[in-house]
Motif scaffolding. Structure first.
Motif, PDB file in Angstrom:
ATOM      1  N   ALA A 189      40.046  47.762  34.342  1.00 12.74           N
ATOM      2  CA  ALA A 189      38.848  47.888  33.494  1.00 12.74           C
ATOM      3  C   ALA A 189      39.027  47.222  32.126  1.00 12.74           C
ATOM      4  O   ALA A 189      38.195  46.400  31.732  1.00 12.74           O
ATOM      5  CB  ALA A 189      38.444  49.353  33.358  1.00 12.74           C
ATOM      6  N   PRO A 190      40.102  47.514  31.380  1.00  6.41           N
ATOM      7  CA  PRO A 190      40.260  46.812  30.097  1.00  6.41           C
ATOM      8  C   PRO A 190      40.551  45.321  30.256  1.00  6.41           C
ATOM      9  O   PRO A 190      40.146  44.511  29.418  1.00  6.41           O
ATOM     10  CB  PRO A 190      41.410  47.536  29.398  1.00  6.41           C
ATOM     11  N   MET A 191      41.239  44.947  31.335  1.00  9.73           N
ATOM     12  CA  MET A 191      41.500  43.523  31.561  1.00  9.73           C
ATOM     13  C   MET A 191      40.197  42.783  31.860  1.00  9.73           C
ATOM     14  O   MET A 191      39.982  41.658  31.392  1.00  9.73           O
ATOM     15  CB  MET A 191      42.500  43.325  32.709  1.00  9.73           C
ATOM     16  N   HIS A 192      39.320  43.409  32.634  1.00  8.62           N
ATOM     17  CA  HIS A 192      38.030  42.807  32.943  1.00  8.62           C
ATOM     18  C   HIS A 192      37.192  42.692  31.675  1.00  8.62           C
ATOM     19  O   HIS A 192      36.526  41.692  31.437  1.00  8.62           O
ATOM     20  CB  HIS A 192      37.310  43.626  34.016  1.00  8.62           C
ATOM     21  N   ARG A 193      37.247  43.726  30.856  1.00 14.69           N
ATOM     22  CA  ARG A 193      36.538  43.691  29.565  1.00 14.69           C
ATOM     23  C   ARG A 193      37.070  42.540  28.710  1.00 14.69           C
ATOM     24  O   ARG A 193      36.311  41.827  28.063  1.00 14.69           O
ATOM     25  CB  ARG A 193      36.728  45.029  28.857  1.00 14.69           C
ATOM     26  N   PHE A 194      38.396  42.368  28.711  1.00 14.94           N
ATOM     27  CA  PHE A 194      39.027  41.279  27.971  1.00 14.94           C
ATOM     28  C   PHE A 194      38.521  39.925  28.468  1.00 14.94           C
ATOM     29  O   PHE A 194      38.264  39.022  27.665  1.00 14.94           O
ATOM     30  CB  PHE A 194      40.552  41.358  28.107  1.00 14.94           C
ATOM     31  N   MET A 195      38.344  39.791  29.783  1.00 18.41           N
ATOM     32  CA  MET A 195      37.874  38.518  30.338  1.00 18.41           C
ATOM     33  C   MET A 195      36.426  38.232  29.950  1.00 18.41           C
ATOM     34  O   MET A 195      35.964  37.103  30.070  1.00 18.41           O
ATOM     35  CB  MET A 195      38.048  38.493  31.852  1.00 18.41           C
ATOM     36  N   HIS A 196      35.704  39.242  29.475  1.00 15.27           N
ATOM     37  CA  HIS A 196      34.343  39.038  28.978  1.00 15.27           C
ATOM     38  C   HIS A 196      34.300  38.793  27.471  1.00 15.27           C
ATOM     39  O   HIS A 196      33.225  38.571  26.914  1.00 15.27           O
ATOM     40  CB  HIS A 196      33.451  40.237  29.344  1.00 15.27           C
TER      41      HIS A 196
ATOM     42  N   HIS B 120      42.609  35.912  39.336  1.00 13.67           N
ATOM     43  CA  HIS B 120      43.215  36.402  40.568  1.00 13.67           C
ATOM     44  C   HIS B 120      44.576  37.041  40.286  1.00 13.67           C
ATOM     45  O   HIS B 120      44.881  38.124  40.806  1.00 13.67           O
ATOM     46  CB  HIS B 120      43.362  35.265  41.583  1.00 13.67           C
ATOM     47  N   MET B 121      45.388  36.400  39.471  1.00 14.29           N
ATOM     48  CA  MET B 121      46.699  36.949  39.137  1.00 14.29           C
ATOM     49  C   MET B 121      46.563  38.261  38.370  1.00 14.29           C
ATOM     50  O   MET B 121      47.350  39.191  38.587  1.00 14.29           O
ATOM     51  CB  MET B 121      47.531  35.940  38.330  1.00 14.29           C
ATOM     52  N   ILE B 122      45.581  38.360  37.492  1.00 11.93           N
ATOM     53  CA  ILE B 122      45.342  39.624  36.783  1.00 11.93           C
ATOM     54  C   ILE B 122      45.021  40.727  37.787  1.00 11.93           C
ATOM     55  O   ILE B 122      45.554  41.837  37.704  1.00 11.93           O
ATOM     56  CB  ILE B 122      44.218  39.465  35.737  1.00 11.93           C
ATOM     57  N   GLY B 123      44.173  40.416  38.753  1.00 13.57           N
ATOM     58  CA  GLY B 123      43.823  41.396  39.783  1.00 13.57           C
ATOM     59  C   GLY B 123      45.028  41.817  40.609  1.00 13.57           C
ATOM     60  O   GLY B 123      45.203  43.005  40.906  1.00 13.57           O
ATOM     61  N   VAL B 124      45.863  40.871  40.972  1.00 12.67           N
ATOM     62  CA  VAL B 124      47.069  41.174  41.752  1.00 12.67           C
ATOM     63  C   VAL B 124      48.008  42.065  40.936  1.00 12.67           C
ATOM     64  O   VAL B 124      48.559  43.048  41.451  1.00 12.67           O
ATOM     65  CB  VAL B 124      47.785  39.877  42.190  1.00 12.67           C
ATOM     66  N   LEU B 125      48.187  41.730  39.658  1.00 15.38           N
ATOM     67  CA  LEU B 125      49.067  42.537  38.809  1.00 15.38           C
ATOM     68  C   LEU B 125      48.522  43.952  38.630  1.00 15.38           C
ATOM     69  O   LEU B 125      49.301  44.914  38.564  1.00 15.38           O
ATOM     70  CB  LEU B 125      49.273  41.850  37.460  1.00 15.38           C
ATOM     71  N   CYS B 126      47.210  44.096  38.566  1.00 16.35           N
ATOM     72  CA  CYS B 126      46.610  45.434  38.467  1.00 16.35           C
ATOM     73  C   CYS B 126      46.873  46.224  39.745  1.00 16.35           C
ATOM     74  O   CYS B 126      47.177  47.426  39.697  1.00 16.35           O
ATOM     75  CB  CYS B 126      45.114  45.331  38.195  1.00 16.35           C
ATOM     76  N   ALA B 127      46.765  45.577  40.888  1.00 17.87           N
ATOM     77  CA  ALA B 127      47.064  46.246  42.158  1.00 17.87           C
ATOM     78  C   ALA B 127      48.536  46.655  42.205  1.00 17.87           C
ATOM     79  O   ALA B 127      48.866  47.773  42.615  1.00 17.87           O
ATOM     80  CB  ALA B 127      46.719  45.336  43.337  1.00 17.87           C
ATOM     81  N   TRP B 128      49.419  45.771  41.758  1.00 15.89           N
ATOM     82  CA  TRP B 128      50.840  46.109  41.730  1.00 15.89           C
ATOM     83  C   TRP B 128      51.109  47.270  40.791  1.00 15.89           C
ATOM     84  O   TRP B 128      51.965  48.120  41.075  1.00 15.89           O
ATOM     85  CB  TRP B 128      51.683  44.897  41.337  1.00 15.89           C
TER      86      TRP B 128
END
Length: 140
Positions: free
Chosen positions: A37-44, A77-85
């Protein structure tokens, strides 16, 4: 590799327990969403958005399932993968995790990503997690 070779991930059917399945799945989603959530906010954020996340938002009304879900910049994509990890490690170190739980997580995660980018109006709530395709459509 991690799933098959880490001592943190149980592989045998006899090692399947209540703790390393249902609570582990909850922890994975909780941590993953808490980090994403905060990473997605950062991407905006205005200086970052045109460099990374704008690529994903080229689809105004995503309706092609995974084709639209996977339409993302490699950094996103890498941000999403790191969040899953982060979620997986959170579960591995707190509740323990079974390989079957990871398989269920990845399948649910993929199904929700496809639904987010489909024309179907799906909405539900499970244990404090609220899911709505409409909310994602509004986001786009």
């Amino acid at each position: 590799y991690f799933m098959w070779h880490s001592p943190l991930v149980k592989l045998r059917l006899g090692e399947l327990t209540i703790l390393n399945t249902f609570p582990a799945l909850y922890v994975i989603f909780f941590v993953q969403d808490g980090v994403y959530a905060p990473m997605h906010r950062f991407m905006h954020w205005r200086p970052v958005y045109p460099l990374v996340h704008k690529h994903h938002h080229r689809q105004i009304y995503p309706s092609r399932g995974y084709a639209d879900a996977a339409n993302e910049h490699p950094i996103e994509h890498m941000i999403g993968v790191l969040c899953a990890w982060a979620g997986i490690f959170g579960a591995a170190y707190s509740t323990g995790v079974h390989a079957a739980t990871l398989a269920v997580f990845f399948n649910i995660h993929a199904a929700l990503a496809m639904l987010n980018h489909s024309p179907y109006d799906v909405e539900f709530s499970v244990l404090g997690f609220n899911y709505s395709v409409k909310a994602h459509e509004l986001h786009h």
